[in-house]
Design a protein around this motif. Sequence first.
Motif, mmCIF file in Angstrom:
data_model
loop_
_atom_site.group_PDB
_atom_site.id
_atom_site.type_symbol
_atom_site.label_atom_id
_atom_site.label_comp_id
_atom_site.label_asym_id
_atom_site.label_seq_id
_atom_site.Cartn_x
_atom_site.Cartn_y
_atom_site.Cartn_z
ATOM 1 N N ILE B 75 0.842 -1.209 0.000
ATOM 2 C CA ILE B 75 0.000 0.000 0.000
ATOM 3 C C ILE B 75 0.875 1.256 0.000
ATOM 4 C CG2 ILE B 75 -0.356 -0.050 2.511
ATOM 5 C CD1 ILE B 75 -2.922 1.175 -0.027
ATOM 6 N N LEU B 76 2.106 1.087 0.479
ATOM 7 C CA LEU B 76 3.051 2.210 0.427
ATOM 8 C C LEU B 76 3.348 2.590 -1.031
ATOM 9 C CD1 LEU B 76 5.175 4.106 1.754
ATOM 10 C CD2 LEU B 76 6.789 2.200 1.642
ATOM 11 N N THR B 77 3.441 1.562 -1.882
ATOM 12 C CA THR B 77 3.824 1.800 -3.280
ATOM 13 C C THR B 77 2.884 2.795 -3.997
ATOM 14 O OG1 THR B 77 4.753 -0.408 -3.298
ATOM 15 C CG2 THR B 77 4.406 0.645 -5.437
ATOM 16 N N PRO B 78 1.563 2.537 -4.024
ATOM 17 C CA PRO B 78 0.700 3.530 -4.679
ATOM 18 C C PRO B 78 0.747 4.896 -4.007
ATOM 19 C CG PRO B 78 -0.619 1.800 -3.640
ATOM 20 C CD PRO B 78 0.797 1.351 -3.603
ATOM 21 N N MET B 79 0.961 4.913 -2.679
ATOM 22 C CA MET B 79 1.040 6.201 -1.991
ATOM 23 C C MET B 79 2.229 7.001 -2.498
ATOM 24 S SD MET B 79 -0.217 8.306 0.083
ATOM 25 C CE MET B 79 -1.134 7.937 1.580
ATOM 26 N N ILE B 80 3.350 6.331 -2.706
ATOM 27 C CA ILE B 80 4.528 7.034 -3.226
ATOM 28 C C ILE B 80 4.222 7.612 -4.608
ATOM 29 C CG2 ILE B 80 6.906 6.750 -4.036
ATOM 30 C CD1 ILE B 80 7.237 4.580 -1.889
ATOM 31 N N PHE B 81 3.666 6.778 -5.479
ATOM 32 C CA PHE B 81 3.365 7.255 -6.832
ATOM 33 C C PHE B 81 2.379 8.426 -6.792
ATOM 34 C CE2 PHE B 81 4.564 2.886 -8.491
ATOM 35 C CZ PHE B 81 5.660 3.348 -9.195
ATOM 36 N N ALA B 82 1.335 8.268 -5.991
ATOM 37 C CA ALA B 82 0.298 9.309 -5.967
ATOM 38 C C ALA B 82 0.863 10.627 -5.455
ATOM 39 C CB ALA B 82 -0.873 8.855 -5.096
ATOM 40 N N SER B 83 1.687 10.557 -4.403
ATOM 41 C CA SER B 83 2.230 11.807 -3.875
ATOM 42 C C SER B 83 3.221 12.431 -4.861
ATOM 43 C CB SER B 83 2.873 11.588 -2.501
ATOM 44 O OG SER B 83 3.915 10.654 -2.601
ATOM 45 N N LEU B 84 3.956 11.588 -5.581
ATOM 46 C CA LEU B 84 4.840 12.122 -6.622
ATOM 47 C C LEU B 84 4.014 12.828 -7.697
ATOM 48 C CD1 LEU B 84 7.420 9.233 -7.182
ATOM 49 C CD2 LEU B 84 7.878 11.441 -6.127
ATOM 50 N N GLY B 85 2.849 12.253 -7.994
ATOM 51 C CA GLY B 85 1.974 12.862 -8.993
ATOM 52 C C GLY B 85 1.525 14.253 -8.560
ATOM 53 N N VAL B 86 1.077 14.353 -7.306
ATOM 54 C CA VAL B 86 0.650 15.646 -6.791
ATOM 55 C C VAL B 86 1.829 16.624 -6.801
ATOM 56 C CG1 VAL B 86 -0.244 16.867 -4.780
ATOM 57 C CG2 VAL B 86 -1.129 14.617 -5.356
ATOM 58 N N MET B 87 2.986 16.133 -6.371
ATOM 59 C CA MET B 87 4.191 16.962 -6.326
ATOM 60 C C MET B 87 4.517 17.520 -7.708
ATOM 61 S SD MET B 87 8.065 15.745 -6.201
ATOM 62 C CE MET B 87 7.812 15.379 -7.910
ATOM 63 N N MET B 88 4.434 16.652 -8.705
ATOM 64 C CA MET B 88 4.774 17.062 -10.070
ATOM 65 C C MET B 88 3.902 18.234 -10.513
ATOM 66 S SD MET B 88 6.888 16.218 -12.282
ATOM 67 C CE MET B 88 7.072 17.532 -13.446
ATOM 68 N N GLY B 89 2.607 18.142 -10.237
ATOM 69 C CA GLY B 89 1.711 19.244 -10.589
ATOM 70 C C GLY B 89 2.104 20.512 -9.859
ATOM 71 N N MET B 90 2.341 20.365 -8.545
ATOM 72 C CA MET B 90 2.655 21.542 -7.731
ATOM 73 C C MET B 90 3.910 22.230 -8.220
ATOM 74 S SD MET B 90 1.794 20.393 -3.854
ATOM 75 C CE MET B 90 0.089 20.265 -3.316
ATOM 76 N N ARG B 91 4.876 21.459 -8.709
ATOM 77 C CA ARG B 91 6.106 22.058 -9.195
ATOM 78 C C ARG B 91 5.835 23.028 -10.345
ATOM 79 N NH1 ARG B 91 11.335 20.577 -8.194
ATOM 80 N NH2 ARG B 91 11.504 19.956 -6.034
ATOM 81 N N ALA B 92 4.814 22.714 -11.130
ATOM 82 C CA ALA B 92 4.483 23.598 -12.247
ATOM 83 C C ALA B 92 3.391 24.587 -11.857
ATOM 84 C CB ALA B 92 4.043 22.780 -13.447
ATOM 85 N N GLY B 93 3.101 24.672 -10.552
ATOM 86 C CA GLY B 93 2.093 25.616 -10.082
ATOM 87 C C GLY B 93 0.675 25.124 -10.310
#
Lengths: 508, 381
Positions: B75-93
Amino acid sequence: MTETIVELRNITKRFPGIVANDDVTLDIRKGEIFALLGENGAGKSTLMSILFGMYEPDEGQIFVRGEEVRLTSSKDAAALNIGMVHQHFKLVSNYTITENIVLGDEPLKRLGPLSWVDLKGASKKIRALSLEYGLEVNPDDKIEDLQVSTQQRVEILKMLYRDAEILIFDEPTSVLTPQEIEYLLEIMEELRRGGKTIILITHKLEEIKRVADRCAILLHGKLVGVYDVATTTTQRMANLMVGKELDTTLDKTEHDFGEVVLDVSDLTVYNEQKVKVVDNVSLRVRQGEILAIAGVSGNGQVDIADAIAGLQHISAGSISLKGEEISRLSIKDRIARGISYIPEDRQKDGLVMDLTLRDNLAIKTFDREPFSKKGVLQPEAFEQQATDLIKRYDIRSGQGSQTTTRSMSGGNQQKAIIAREVELDSDLLIFVQPTRGLDVGAIANIHQQILEQRDKGKAILLVSLELDEVLALADTICVAFRGQILKTDSAKNLSKEEVGQYMMGVTQ
Amino acid sequence: MNKFSSRVRSALSGLLVPSISIALTLIVASVIVLLLGKNPIEVFLGFLRGSGLVFKPRYAGGQGILTDFFSYLSILTPMIFASLGVMMGMRAGLFNIGVAGQMLLPGFLASVLIGYSDLPSYLAWPIIIIIGLVAGGAMGALIGFLKHRFNIHEVVTSIMLNYIISYVTAFFINTYYADPVTRNSRPVSEASRLLIPGQAGGARFDLPVGLVVALLVIFVMRFLLDRTTVGFRINAVGLNKDCARYAGINVGNNVVLAMAMSGMLAGLAGVTYYLGFANNMVPKELVSLGYDSIAVAVLGNVAPVGCLFASILVTIFQKGSVYMSSNVGVPKDIASVIIGILLMFSASGLYIEETLQRLRRRSRSKQDAKTDPDKAEEERA
């Protein structure tokens, strides 16, 4: 008259890598206009932020009306009747003037357990205040509909409404037109007559000469001295402020111009609101020529510059650079073809404030060699360039190339932009308001650099609201009025008065 | 040498503030647990035991600490991917609030196309990963395109898409793929699950394949954002669109690109969740992990490695909450409460940092005051 109202004793304030205030001792008398003069980054704003409770000093004491005080927030300052008009206004744009003024200190009307904000009463009080000090406003107008100068008046009224006795103005004239400046200075005199004490932070000597009683000069965070304005010449103040004999005369050599670099013809631009902001403008800039567009703010000058750089779409006309039509090219391609652009708003357009100085210096070249190879950034190249430019352009910052540009002073931010743009080695350099908000020393430095580029044979388009700047630098002057160029002539053939008349739309 | 020690110091000071946030969270959580009349240490141990990080007092047959631990990792695995996804968006504002939807569509497609087939693992796994990347990426790109072309806010589009995906997939699940007993979708085939079954010391467990990919992706993202021109553009666009445009960076393209990458990461979260942890889908249900990942990305300071550590921490509370509540008797919703508090404290990071600096200054100026007379004498001499 000589009653001391504020006393700062041995104030020292440090920020990472910089001593903003170094053992500053001042006394300010009741009912005077006290000016605080210094270069950008000399520590004027920091010192006043300390008095306004926004920073706590690392060392030193503050006395207000003879009693030692400790200010931990602007609320403490307000309680001591100290008010401040910041450089950037702090107003809610979709509230009315009255609502903004009472915000945080609303007058309440009560009926039993019910209470509501008494806006009508407040509005009346504000109207009375505005009449008393000649600060014309309509209390029911919304902030977003107001001009900058009126917004500033709202800020002043906000202080008066809170019974401020000590009023701090942080570079109040940097956003105003000459007429508005005159009006503001009159208001200050009116306030002094009303018994208020005014502290004016500025680096414009004429303003000090015009209204201030005494003037303290700061240099690199240290107090140089406090001077009686009436008996000190402007030249002397300027010298004290920059700490060395200042040569304000530019030596500009005559030379012949080379080939046409920029050729704009019949340019028409509509802005986002579909208003025609540039109307059928033609101009040519040759190698080694400084062409200055003079004009009162908002007459389309900046739009011309934006259109050339590709930041604004054009609806008619052509722009050619060294014979090549560029009006359909992307911004990136235009930069590559040889356009450097020093934008009007250095914090919004010129820099990414939260990136380091190093990254900002490479923001136009990061995808070229040696800054990146096959898409991979080369930090060593970034660092090397930054170290080199910091040294050559004397860019001062707390932590060298790693400084976040947000923490740098305005003058040094501008130096960084100019360094970056000049290093692009473009054939055309566009300077829009290159010295806005800068002090005498920085202005002289930038003027020198513009002339250097001219002598190197670059074509230079200068947009400036400062008539003196235009007259000092330009080889050719264009006067913009309502999106049109009313007059184009060699600078030698135009007097200051003539240019001024064209700026007002008067044609003989 | 000096450079190295200063780097170590800056790394340590980077850890100091998050550690304080975590400590404060545990203190507040303990107070809440005490108010409920339970022992906070028992509660925290419960979380750790449930996540397979501390031995439980006893295990059912065929189970052991490794069973729990690997279940925690899956369950950690999808959490890592999902948070990376959110992070990626935030990086571009950009605020990608639709990770849950961008998980569900790829998860659904992979289940239907591969999960219900009889492909062997070595064929199924790569195809599943590709489906995750393509379907998630397409959704993200669509959101980015709508933002760039028509200026529709990404929050609006992503929430709308969440609803659309959740209802459309529910229709298909109910009509074609429902399990007659549970009314959820039928479980996917053993071979298609991104898990390698194993056994040690009498306990059965499943090794999550996705975790290896996740760790790899973290370092790819880190390199991409910090060391490549692509990352430089995205960071510049995220921090100041106007300046990025002025500098010749195509803002629109980068918005679409960042959203597409955000969607791809969400897609990977989707396939590792639906074919590696849950193994079936509940109609009309968007997993809460998709929303929790927003908090995780913020907690991780919007940086790839930060997301890893934040995911590890938050997942302990979420995974461990079931065991904890059944054994200690505190409702498992306490996990959400704790995550909420954690988020609040981590959002106050700047305040904590300033307070620390103020305290340091104060203690220093006190010391200075003590030593000052000596100094003055020295100067005189």
